[in-house]
Design a protein around this motif. Structure first.
Motif, mmCIF file in Angstrom:
data_model
loop_
_atom_site.group_PDB
_atom_site.id
_atom_site.type_symbol
_atom_site.label_atom_id
_atom_site.label_comp_id
_atom_site.label_asym_id
_atom_site.label_seq_id
_atom_site.Cartn_x
_atom_site.Cartn_y
_atom_site.Cartn_z
ATOM 1 N N ILE A 118 26.625 -35.911 29.054
ATOM 2 C CA ILE A 118 26.674 -37.360 29.217
ATOM 3 C C ILE A 118 28.121 -37.841 29.201
ATOM 4 O O ILE A 118 28.871 -37.557 28.258
ATOM 5 C CB ILE A 118 25.892 -38.070 28.093
ATOM 6 N N PHE A 119 28.496 -38.581 30.238
ATOM 7 C CA PHE A 119 29.748 -39.321 30.275
ATOM 8 C C PHE A 119 29.367 -40.797 30.303
ATOM 9 O O PHE A 119 28.703 -41.247 31.242
ATOM 10 C CB PHE A 119 30.567 -38.970 31.517
ATOM 11 N N GLY A 125 37.510 -46.654 27.726
ATOM 12 C CA GLY A 125 37.339 -45.477 28.570
ATOM 13 C C GLY A 125 35.932 -44.934 28.541
ATOM 14 O O GLY A 125 34.978 -45.636 28.851
ATOM 15 N N MET A 126 35.813 -43.667 28.130
ATOM 16 C CA MET A 126 34.490 -43.052 28.120
ATOM 17 C C MET A 126 34.324 -42.112 26.933
ATOM 18 O O MET A 126 35.293 -41.550 26.422
ATOM 19 C CB MET A 126 34.237 -42.298 29.429
ATOM 20 N N LYS A 127 33.072 -41.972 26.499
ATOM 21 C CA LYS A 127 32.706 -41.000 25.475
ATOM 22 C C LYS A 127 31.890 -39.902 26.137
ATOM 23 O O LYS A 127 31.293 -40.110 27.205
ATOM 24 C CB LYS A 127 31.920 -41.657 24.346
ATOM 25 N N VAL A 128 31.834 -38.732 25.495
ATOM 26 C CA VAL A 128 31.145 -37.580 26.083
ATOM 27 C C VAL A 128 30.214 -36.966 25.057
ATOM 28 O O VAL A 128 30.607 -36.730 23.902
ATOM 29 C CB VAL A 128 32.151 -36.521 26.577
ATOM 30 N N TYR A 129 28.977 -36.713 25.481
ATOM 31 C CA TYR A 129 27.992 -36.009 24.667
ATOM 32 C C TYR A 129 27.666 -34.679 25.340
ATOM 33 O O TYR A 129 27.464 -34.621 26.554
ATOM 34 C CB TYR A 129 26.699 -36.812 24.545
ATOM 35 N N ILE A 144 30.739 -35.216 21.526
ATOM 36 C CA ILE A 144 31.894 -34.316 21.548
ATOM 37 C C ILE A 144 33.187 -35.084 21.351
ATOM 38 O O ILE A 144 34.076 -34.665 20.618
ATOM 39 C CB ILE A 144 31.931 -33.532 22.877
ATOM 40 N N THR A 145 33.296 -36.233 21.983
ATOM 41 C CA THR A 145 34.469 -37.079 21.785
ATOM 42 C C THR A 145 34.072 -38.535 21.945
ATOM 43 O O THR A 145 33.404 -38.907 22.909
ATOM 44 C CB THR A 145 35.601 -36.733 22.765
ATOM 45 N N PRO A 146 34.468 -39.387 20.990
ATOM 46 C CA PRO A 146 34.153 -40.815 21.112
ATOM 47 C C PRO A 146 35.047 -41.528 22.109
ATOM 48 O O PRO A 146 34.746 -42.647 22.513
ATOM 49 C CB PRO A 146 34.390 -41.345 19.693
ATOM 50 N N LEU A 147 36.167 -40.886 22.522
ATOM 51 C CA LEU A 147 37.061 -41.474 23.509
ATOM 52 C C LEU A 147 37.816 -40.342 24.198
ATOM 53 O O LEU A 147 38.679 -39.691 23.610
ATOM 54 C CB LEU A 147 38.047 -42.443 22.857
ATOM 55 N N LEU A 148 37.465 -40.084 25.451
ATOM 56 C CA LEU A 148 38.040 -38.979 26.196
ATOM 57 C C LEU A 148 39.512 -39.254 26.510
ATOM 58 O O LEU A 148 39.865 -40.342 26.980
ATOM 59 C CB LEU A 148 37.260 -38.776 27.497
#
Length: 737
Positions: A118-119, A125-129, A144-148
């Motif tokens: 998930i982006f 910006g964007m977060k990634v799951y 994985i990251t709250p802010l890419l």
């Protein structure tokens, strides 16, 4: 003795549960639109959508994930996998497995494990799951990251994508990991953020982005239309997201990258916030050195996209032929098509020569109840046949040719116990020309002549009154007044988005009015006149202390829509809200001048999108109230009433199983019939909350229940049949330690 006490306690709980209003989602009641029964009538509508593929049920077939900017609503559809056919089944049970999203979300496999990750947009910006789903756990995502971040030379900053943009997430350089192309913060050039995972780690597991260029492909969007300027250099200053460049131009853009000619480099299809079209920009360079050489601003050429504003494209295979098709939907909420807003272009070419051929402008929408934007359902027997029909008011239909509020009529063509609906008209009673914005209807006999008259609330907070003079038993309405007044001659005005209900609140045999509004509160006007000649006197503009503004989200509006009903001689009150949650109040009778008791502000976890609107009646003659729930995406969901919070899904096939021992203490053995495949086993407490979930494909499963406290529980089983439809079963059991 201890077990006896626990069992007695459990019996008392069962009695308490039966006194509560419970509802269960039903998707099996048929609805006919045109000449056929639509596939998923109660799916809830679509407006401004983004599309991705993902394997929801772990069967190896890519299913469909839909994110709607209206209410930030997720809808999920199982793909039956029929070759060369669009063949989906609505599967709402997967919706709650996803995190909460805002603005935009795309699914793409960044770590090359075959599972889409998930982006999603987040502030800055964007977060990634990461997708950690498997057969044992079902759908599961890990943040994985709250802010890419991306390396902007010389420092790392958040990889900026605005809330109104949609980036392209694709393997641009052909090295196997996912890169990102997005509109530059300068607003005309495309930034290319290269993923260096392969170069650094030799695999796809790392999200290691760097800004490779601020003018990918050496082109820029024209500031005045959706065309591009080719053969430009990169002699522009690079700005990090925390720096504000002068004369910021960017206001909204969406991109998707695809290889239309099979030469290995990626072309780009661009939509813009000020455009009605899509532009294809052709790459004449290489995967590692893009150079755009031509453009087509009327794409696809055989039938160019022409939407009111801001169309965006999505590239995925929806008909199981191995070729990615194109879906197009607007990215401008409340400003573009909301009824015919999902265009399907089939790829009739090949992998090396993509050709998009227009198929329809209402993909999925034509298989569900969809009344544009906003849906306000109410039941009313319009033709006097004893069956409750379904009327659905709306905010507006917005297409390229019309912008009008209307009310749809779905005639009940079923029986007293098995309802079935058919669309008769989308403009019942010819209300469209009256230009009533945001029609919310209510029915009741206001003149004592034995038939039901109609009141409609509008967006300005006022009420329209229509007198019913039936013709041959069929309702016929005439506008009596466009401004209902109170006893003092003052126009009733609740400020905005009046949502009326006619009900005898004080039980004096005269219909009163309660009215929801954008304020989130409830107004009460008591009928101080007679049955034949009502006079409405304002009692309260904060009736019962009702307030559905979701203060935790810093909202200042609530858009309350009331549905009060009598359950065994006691009034219950359900309120739809802007947040999409259903509020449940009791302690109403004998307390009309006090504050009602808020039992639950997210009742039964019902969430069907933003600004939900409940309407109810008993449509299957079982003595229980059933609910139709509209939402702002223009759709309607159906819930049947039941006497307990049993997890039985009415209208669905039931799983037969046994469990032992009962009462249990540390272990519960569940005996399944063979051939079910993977089964989800949920333990649910008396409040309807899932406290534990197991997954098993064995015929005998031992569940550890040692962690449960003493009391009554429900064991719920669920699996999917060969058509991807959920099948349920449930049994009560008691824990006695």
């Amino acid at each position: 003795m201890k077990k006896s006490v626990v069992l007695l306690f459990g019996m008392c709980l069962i009695m308490t549960i039966k006194a509560q209003p419970w509802f269960n989602r039903v998707d099996s009641v048929p609805v006919r639109i045109g000449s056929t029964d639509v596939l998923f009538p109660w799916a809830g509508g679509l407006n401004y959508c983004q599309f991705s593929q993902i394997d929801l049920n772990q069967d190896g077939i890519k299913d469909l994930f839909v994110f709607d900017r209206t209410g930030f609503k997720v809808s999920t559809f199982i793909n039956k996998g029929t070759s060369n056919a669009v063949d989906y089944v609505f599967a709402p049970q997967y919706r709650d497995k996803f995190p909460a999203f805002e603005e935009w979300v795309l699914l793409a496999d960044y770590n090359c494990d075959g599972k889409e990750d998930i982006f999603a947009y987040t502030n800055g910006g964007m977060k990634v799951y990461r997708n950690d789903s498997d057969l044992g756990n079902g759908l599961k995502f890990t943040l994985i990251t709250p802010l890419l971040l991306s390396h902007y030379h010389p420092n790392n900053y958040n990889l900026y994508v605005s809330s109104v943009d949609i980036p392209a997430i694709s393997d641009i350089d052909g090295d196997g990991d996912l890169d990102i192309v997005t509109m530059s913060i300068m607003g005309t050039f495309m930034e290319y953020h290269q993923n260096k995972s392969k170069e650094i780690k030799g695999n796809c597991d790392t999200l290691a982005f760097e800004l490779a260029t601020t003018c990918w492909g050496n082109f820029a969007e024209n500031s005045f239309d959706n065309k591009v300027n080719l053969n430009l250099s990169c002699k522009v200053k690079e700005y990090a997201p925390d720096q504000k460049p002068p004369h910021l131009l960017h206001s909204g853009s969406c991109q998707v990258c695809l290889d239309i000619d099979g030469d290995g480099d990626k072309e780009i299809v661009i939509g813009g916030i000020s455009a009605t079209n899509l532009t294809l920009v052709v790459n004449g360079g290489t995967p590692t050195s893009a150079k755009m050489t031509s453009q087509d601003a009327a794409y696809p050429p055989s039938s160019p996209v022409n939407m009111t504003i801001f169309p965006c494209a999505f590239y995925l295979d929806v008909d199981n032929d191995g070729l990615n098709d194109m879906l197009v939907s607007p990215n401008a909420a409340n400003a573009s098509e909301n009824f015919t807003s999902v265009l399907l272009y089939k790829n009739t070419g090949s992998t090396n020569s993509v050709t998009f051929t227009f198929q329809k402008n209402s993909f999925l929408q034509d298989e569900m109840i969809d009344v544009g934007e906003g849906a306000y359902p109410v039941f009313f027997d319009y033709n006097g046949d004893g069956l409750k029909d379904l009327l659905v008011g709306n905010y507006k239909y917005y297409t390229s040719s019309t912008l009008q509020s209307k009310m749809a009529l779905f005639k009940n063509t079923g029986t007293i116990t098995k309802p079935s609906f058919e669309l008769v008209t989308r403009d019942y009673a010819n209300l469209g020309p009256l230009n009533i914005i945001n029609m919310i209807p209510a029915f009741g006999d206001l003149d004592g002549d034995g038939d039901l008259d109609m009141i409609i609330g509008d967006s300005f907070g006022k009420l329209y009154y229509f007198t019913n003079t039936p013709v041959a038993g069929v309702a016929s309405f005439a506008l009596t007044t466009s401004s209902v007044k109170d006893n003092a001659g003052t126009i009733i005005d609740v400020g905005g988005y009046a949502a009326p209900q006619l009900i005898d609140v004080d039980r004096d045999s005269k219909l009163d009015i309660i009215i929801g509004s954008s304020s989130g509160k409830l107004a009460y006007y008591r009928n101080t006149g007679t049955v034949n000649s009502p006079v409405f006197t304002k009692i309260s503009v904060a009736f019962g202390g009702v307030d559905v503004v979701r203060k935790s989200t810093y909202s200042i509006t609530g858009y309350s829509v009331p549905y009060m009903y009598d359950a065994g001689g006691t009034y219950k009150l359900l309120i739809g809200s802007e947040s999409g949650y259903l509020y449940y109040y009791n302690n109403i009778d004998g307390n009309l001048s006090g504050n009602f008791t808020l039992v639950d502000s997210s009742y039964q976890k019902v969430w069907e999108g933003s600004r939900i609107a409940p309407g109810g009646t008993d449509i299957n003659n079982d003595g229980l109230v059933d609910l139709a729930i509209g939402n702002y995406a223009g759709g309607v969901s159906l819930l049947y009433g039941q006497t307990t919070n049993s997890v039985k899904n009415i209208g669905q096939q039931q799983i037969e199983f046994d469990l032992y021992p009962n009462p249990a203490s540390d272990k519960l053995t569940i005996y399944l019939s063979l051939g079910k495949g993977m089964v989800t086993i949920s333990i649910i407490d008396i409040f309807g909350r899932e406290v534990k979930q197991f997954r098993s494909n064995e015929s005998i499963f031992n569940a550890d229940v040692s962690f449960l406290t003493g009391g009554l529980y429900i064991c719920r089983l669920q699996f999917e049949d060969t058509n991807g439809r959920p099948v349920f079963g449930s049994k009560r059991f008691v824990i006695a330690h």
